[in-house]
Scaffold this motif. Structure first.
Motif, PDB file in Angstrom:
ATOM      1  N   ILE A  79       0.855  -1.183   0.000  1.00  0.00           N
ATOM      2  CA  ILE A  79       0.000   0.000   0.000  1.00  0.00           C
ATOM      3  C   ILE A  79       0.892   1.234   0.000  1.00  0.00           C
ATOM      4  N   GLY A 131      -2.498   5.341  -0.395  1.00  0.00           N
ATOM      5  CA  GLY A 131      -3.537   4.324  -0.246  1.00  0.00           C
ATOM      6  C   GLY A 131      -3.732   3.412  -1.445  1.00  0.00           C
ATOM      7  N   THR A 180      -3.144   0.260  -3.700  1.00  0.00           N
ATOM      8  CA  THR A 180      -2.784  -1.088  -3.267  1.00  0.00           C
ATOM      9  C   THR A 180      -2.450  -1.992  -4.453  1.00  0.00           C
ATOM     10  N   THR A 206      -7.024  -8.122   2.064  1.00  0.00           N
ATOM     11  CA  THR A 206      -7.122  -6.671   1.919  1.00  0.00           C
ATOM     12  C   THR A 206      -6.094  -5.997   2.816  1.00  0.00           C
ATOM     13  N   SER A 260      -4.674  -2.435   4.394  1.00  0.00           N
ATOM     14  CA  SER A 260      -5.157  -1.092   4.692  1.00  0.00           C
ATOM     15  C   SER A 260      -4.195  -0.446   5.680  1.00  0.00           C
ATOM     16  N   ASP A 319      -3.860   2.859   8.754  1.00  0.00           N
ATOM     17  CA  ASP A 319      -4.464   3.888   9.593  1.00  0.00           C
ATOM     18  C   ASP A 319      -3.340   4.821  10.014  1.00  0.00           C
TER      19      ASP A 319
END
Length: 120
Positions: free
Chosen positions: A51, A55, A57, A68, A70, A72
């Motif tokens: 990633i 953001g 991917t 998936t 992700s 933060d």
């Protein structure tokens, strides 16, 4: 001192799910590309998912549609949600970080790894 600490690995039955986390410190997380790699016994380490700072991917073909990645940026943490797990997903999963990957293709920093075992 840069630290990447993975957690969330374990033993799960085929078809199950796990969520891996990688908490980072010592880097400006928001500007660093991040990735998950894995290494199964007797095999080379392979990229699972990556990633970008923004953001975007990308995934290994073997995990597309099931995993998936992700991030933060408020928690300096990257995640890997793994669904529909298969025995072939059994491996040690490593978190990686580093801006030099943009130039060299190699990440600067690595975690210690977390074991994922999928039983049939």
């Amino acid at each position: 001192q840069v630290q990447l600490v993975e957690s969330g690995g374990g033993l799960v039955q085929a078809g199950g799910s796990l969520r891996l986390s990688c908490a980072t410190s010592g880097i400006i997380f928001s500007i660093n590309p991040m990735a998950w790699y894995r290494q199964a016994p007797g095999k080379q380490r392979e990229l699972v998912a990556a990633i970008s700072q923004g953001g975007s991917t990308n995934y290994a073909d073997s995990v597309k549609g099931r995993f998936t990645i992700s991030r933060d940026n408020t928690k300096n943490t990257v995640y890997l949600q793994m669904n529909s797990l298969k025995p072939d997903d059994t491996a040690v999963y490593y978190c990686a970080a580093g801006r030099r990957v943009l130039v060299t293709g190699r990440y600067d920093y690595w975690g210690q790894g977390t074991q994922v075992t999928v039983s049939s």
